[in-house]
Design an enzyme around this catalytic site. Structure first.
Site, PDB file in Angstrom:
ATOM      1  N   ALA A  96      43.528  42.640  43.508  1.00 23.12           N
ATOM      2  CA  ALA A  96      42.845  41.391  43.153  1.00 23.12           C
ATOM      3  C   ALA A  96      42.235  41.476  41.761  1.00 23.12           C
ATOM      4  O   ALA A  96      42.097  40.465  41.076  1.00 23.12           O
ATOM      5  CB  ALA A  96      41.777  41.055  44.186  1.00 23.12           C
ATOM      6  N   THR A  97      41.879  42.676  41.317  1.00 25.68           N
ATOM      7  CA  THR A  97      41.318  42.823  39.966  1.00 25.68           C
ATOM      8  C   THR A  97      42.344  42.340  38.936  1.00 25.68           C
ATOM      9  O   THR A  97      42.027  41.535  38.054  1.00 25.68           O
ATOM     10  CB  THR A  97      40.954  44.305  39.690  1.00 25.68           C
ATOM     11  OG1 THR A  97      39.997  44.721  40.662  1.00 25.68           O
ATOM     12  CG2 THR A  97      40.378  44.481  38.300  1.00 25.68           C
ATOM     13  N   HIS A 128      44.100  45.622  50.406  1.00 23.14           N
ATOM     14  CA  HIS A 128      43.316  46.586  51.191  1.00 23.14           C
ATOM     15  C   HIS A 128      42.084  46.027  51.890  1.00 23.14           C
ATOM     16  O   HIS A 128      41.435  46.738  52.641  1.00 23.14           O
ATOM     17  CB  HIS A 128      42.933  47.799  50.327  1.00 23.14           C
ATOM     18  CG  HIS A 128      41.952  47.534  49.233  1.00 23.14           C
ATOM     19  ND1 HIS A 128      40.652  47.931  49.312  1.00 23.14           N
ATOM     20  CD2 HIS A 128      42.085  46.941  48.021  1.00 23.14           C
ATOM     21  CE1 HIS A 128      40.022  47.602  48.184  1.00 23.14           C
ATOM     22  NE2 HIS A 128      40.873  46.999  47.389  1.00 23.14           N
ATOM     23  N   GLN A 187      38.037  38.526  49.671  1.00 30.21           N
ATOM     24  CA  GLN A 187      37.227  38.732  50.878  1.00 30.21           C
ATOM     25  C   GLN A 187      37.425  37.618  51.904  1.00 30.21           C
ATOM     26  O   GLN A 187      36.798  37.647  52.970  1.00 30.21           O
ATOM     27  CB  GLN A 187      35.732  38.797  50.506  1.00 30.21           C
ATOM     28  CG  GLN A 187      35.354  39.948  49.602  1.00 30.21           C
ATOM     29  CD  GLN A 187      35.291  41.294  50.336  1.00 30.21           C
ATOM     30  OE1 GLN A 187      35.330  41.364  51.561  1.00 30.21           O
ATOM     31  NE2 GLN A 187      35.213  42.362  49.569  1.00 30.21           N
ATOM     32  N   ASN A 197      31.579  38.978  47.959  1.00 26.25           N
ATOM     33  CA  ASN A 197      31.767  40.317  48.521  1.00 26.25           C
ATOM     34  C   ASN A 197      30.477  41.027  48.900  1.00 26.25           C
ATOM     35  O   ASN A 197      30.485  41.928  49.722  1.00 26.25           O
ATOM     36  CB  ASN A 197      32.576  41.189  47.556  1.00 26.25           C
ATOM     37  CG  ASN A 197      32.063  41.114  46.136  1.00 26.25           C
ATOM     38  OD1 ASN A 197      32.038  40.042  45.536  1.00 26.25           O
ATOM     39  ND2 ASN A 197      31.638  42.221  45.603  1.00 26.25           N
ATOM     40  N   CYS A 226      31.690  48.998  43.314  1.00 26.55           N
ATOM     41  CA  CYS A 226      31.960  49.225  41.898  1.00 26.55           C
ATOM     42  C   CYS A 226      30.685  49.521  41.136  1.00 26.55           C
ATOM     43  O   CYS A 226      30.704  50.002  40.027  1.00 26.55           O
ATOM     44  CB  CYS A 226      32.624  47.981  41.301  1.00 26.55           C
ATOM     45  SG  CYS A 226      33.808  47.246  42.405  1.00 26.55           S
TER      46      CYS A 226
HETATM   47  C1  LIG Z   1      35.802  39.440  45.758  1.00 28.21           C
HETATM   48  C2  LIG Z   1      36.607  40.592  45.247  1.00 28.21           C
HETATM   49  N1  LIG Z   1      37.428  40.403  44.195  1.00 28.21           N
HETATM   50  C3  LIG Z   1      38.175  41.389  43.711  1.00 28.21           C
HETATM   51  C4  LIG Z   1      38.132  42.653  44.250  1.00 28.21           C
HETATM   52  C5  LIG Z   1      39.002  43.726  43.675  1.00 28.21           C
HETATM   53  O1  LIG Z   1      40.125  43.911  44.495  1.00 28.21           O
HETATM   54  P1  LIG Z   1      41.152  45.104  44.250  1.00 28.21           P
HETATM   55  O2  LIG Z   1      40.481  46.333  44.748  1.00 28.21           O
HETATM   56  O3  LIG Z   1      42.349  44.713  45.050  1.00 28.21           O
HETATM   57  O4  LIG Z   1      41.438  45.170  42.789  1.00 28.21           O
HETATM   58  C6  LIG Z   1      37.288  42.893  45.331  1.00 28.21           C
HETATM   59  C7  LIG Z   1      37.173  44.250  45.914  1.00 28.21           C
HETATM   60  O5  LIG Z   1      36.194  44.952  45.691  1.00 28.21           O
HETATM   61  C8  LIG Z   1      36.507  41.839  45.842  1.00 28.21           C
HETATM   62  O6  LIG Z   1      35.678  42.016  46.868  1.00 28.21           O
END
Ligand SMILES: Cc1ncc(COP(=O)(O)O)c(C=O)c1O
Length: 392
Positions: A78-79, A208, A186, A158, A331
Site C-alpha cells: 500500500a505504501t 498483509h 485497513q 490505522n 512505523c
Molecule cells: C492505512 C495504511 N496505509 C498504508 C500502509 C502501508 O502498507 P504496506 O505495508 O503494504 O506498504 C499501512 C500499513 O501499515 C496502513 O495501515
C-alpha cells in the site's frame, strides 16, 4: 479453555499472519517443478500459465472491491500504491490543477508523499479531523478549489480504526471536478468496499493486513472515466505502463487467495472480532481511568486505541512483555514522540503518551483476550502504585 501461546499477538493492524491456505497457494509458484516462470514471458507455455495465475488473482482482488480486473495495478504494497496514486496522478494531471487535499492523520505513506509533492511545487491543504478521527464532507467542501486535482482521504485510520464516509467525501471531490483517492489498507474485510457505488477513482490495497503476504499490494485505477497515472518505476511497461518490474507470482497469487477468503469469511470474521472487542471492553470495565481514543460508534471493531491515565505508554509496553501491542503506528515505534494521529484529533499530549493500540484478528481467541486482560490489569495497577517512601 486452552492456554494462549505467549506473547499474545494483539497487533493485527501492524500486520496479520498469513492464513495457512494462502501460504499453501503461494508455495505452488517458486521451484523448478512448479509454475515459476516469468508471467511476462510470451514465448512459451510456462509464461502463459504463470500469466493466468496473475490474472486470476487480479480478478479475486478486483471482485473484493467491485472493480474490473483491468483496473488493478500490482505494487509492492500500500505504501507504493499511495506513492503511485498521489505522485503519479498529480504529475499526470498538471493541467487540471496543482492543488491536493488530504488530512493530517493519514498514514505516513500519504503524509510523506504529500510533503514530497509540496517540495515539487504542488500545493497541499491539510484537513484536521474531529475528535472522532473523521473528516466531514462539509469540511472538504470548504477546502475545495477550482485547481484541486485530487483529494486523498483514508477509508479506515490505522491507529484509531475510525471510518471515513468515503462515498460522501468522493461525491464532494467530484462536484468540483477533482479525483478521489482512498487508502483502504485497513478497510479490506472490515467495511464493505465497492468502487462503483462509492465512486472511488484510486484505491490503495495491501496484502498483509488481510492475511496475505507482506511485500505485495495493488492500486485500483478507474478506467471509466479514465484516470491517468504517470509511472514512478520505469522499465518494461508492465501493468499498462503504470508499474514496471517482473511480477512476483507467489506474492500476487497469495494476495488474490487472501482477498477471496476475506470475501467468503467476511461475516464470520467480523462477528468473531466484534465478540472479542466486546469481551475486551467488558474486561476493562473495572479499571479506572481508561479512555477510548477510538470512536467506538464510528470505528472498525478490530482496532482499539486506549489511554491509561497516569501510566506512561512506553513503560506499559515494557511491562506487557507477553502481549504484542503498539504505542501507535509501527512505523513510528522508534520514536518516543506522542502519536501524530492522537495529537491530530486533539488528544492531550499526556494522554497520547499513555495510549496503546490493541488490534485483533481472525486467529485471536477468547483465551488470548482473557489472558491479555489479566496482564494489562496487573501492569496498569503496578505502574500506578506510588513508589514506597524509604523509611529513615
Ligand atoms: C492505512 C495504511 N496505509 C498504508 C500502509 C502501508 O502498507 P504496506 O505495508 O503494504 O506498504 C499501512 C500499513 O501499515 C496502513 O495501515
Amino acid at each position: 479453555m486452552t492456554t494462549p501461546t505467549l506473547p499474545i499477538y494483539l497487533d493485527y493492524a501492524a500486520t496479520a499472519p498469513a492464513d495457512a491456505r494462502v501460504v499453501e497457494v503461494m508455495q505452488r509458484y517458486l521451484t523448478v517443478d512448479q509454475l515459476f516462470a516469468n508471467p511476462a514471458s510470451r514465448s512459451h507455455m510456462l509464461g502463459w500459465q504463470a500469466e493466468q495465475v496473475i490474472e486470476q488473482a487480479r480478478r479475486q482482488v478486483a471482485d473484493a472491491i467491485g472493480a474490473d480486473p483491468r483496473e488493478i495495478v500490482w505494487t509492492s504494497g500500500a505504501t507504493e500504491a499511495d506513492n503511485l496514486a498521489l505522485i503519479g496522478f498529480m504529475r499526470a494531471n498538471r493541467e487540471r490543477g496543482l492543488h491536493l487535499i488530504t488530512s493530517t492523520i493519514e498514514h505516513k505513506a500519504v503524509v510523506d508523499t504529500a510533503h514530497a509533492l509540496e517540495k515539487e511545487g504542488f500545493e497541499v491543504t491539510w484537513l484536521t479531523p474531529g475528535r472522532d478521527g473523521c473528516i466531514q464532507p462539509e469540511q472538504l467542501r470548504d477546502a475545495m478549489r477550482d485547481d484541486t486535482a485530487l483529494v486523498s482521504l483514508m477509508a479506515v485510520n490505522n491507529e484509531l480504526g475510525s471510518i471515513n464516509d468515503i462515498a460522501a467525501l468522493a461525491a464532494v471531490a467530484h462536484e468540483f471536478g477533482a479525483a478521489f483517492h482512498t487508502d483502504a489498507a485497513q478497510a479490506v474485510g472490515r467495511i464493505p468496499l465497492d468502487v462503483v457505488a462509492q465512486q472511488i477513482d484510486l484505491m490503495s490495497l495491501s496484502g498483509h493486513k488481510t492475511y496475505g503476504p507482506k511485500g505485495v499490494g495493488a492500486l485500483y485505477v478507474r478506467r471509466h472515466p479514465d484516470i491517468r497515472v504517470e509511472a514512478l518505476i520505469h522499465g518494461g511497461g508492465h501493468e499498462r505502463g503504470m508499474r514496471s518490474g517482473t511480477l512476483p507470482t507467489h506474492q500476487i497469487a497469495g494476495m488474490g487467495e487472501a482477498f477471496a477468503l476475506m470475501q467468503q469469511q467476511y461475516d464470520e470474521d467480523n462477528a468473531h472480532i466484534a465478540r472479542l472487542q466486546q469481551r475486551f471492553l467488558r474486561g476493562l470495565e473495572g479499571l479506572e481511568g481508561v479512555y477510548a481514543n477510538t470512536p467506538l460508534d464510528r470505528a472498525v471493531p478490530n482496532i482499539l486505541n486506549l489511554a491509561f491515565e497516569g501510566v506512561d505508554g512506553e513503560s506499559l509496553l515494557m511491562a506487557l512483555r507477553d502481549v504484542a501491542v503498539s504505542t501507535g503506528s509501527a512505523c513510528n515505534s522508534a520514536s518516543v514522540d506522542p502519536s501524530y494521529v492522537l495529537l491530530g484529533i486533539g488528544t492531550p499530549r499526556a494522554l497520547a503518551l499513555s495510549s496503546l493500540r490493541f488490534s485483533f484478528g481472525r486467529f485471536t481467541t477468547e483465551a488470548d483476550i482473557d489472558h491479555a486482560l489479566t496482564l494489562i490489569r496487573h501492569a496498569v495497577s503496578g505502574l500506578r502504585t506510588p513508589p514506597r517512601q524509604a523509611a529513615d
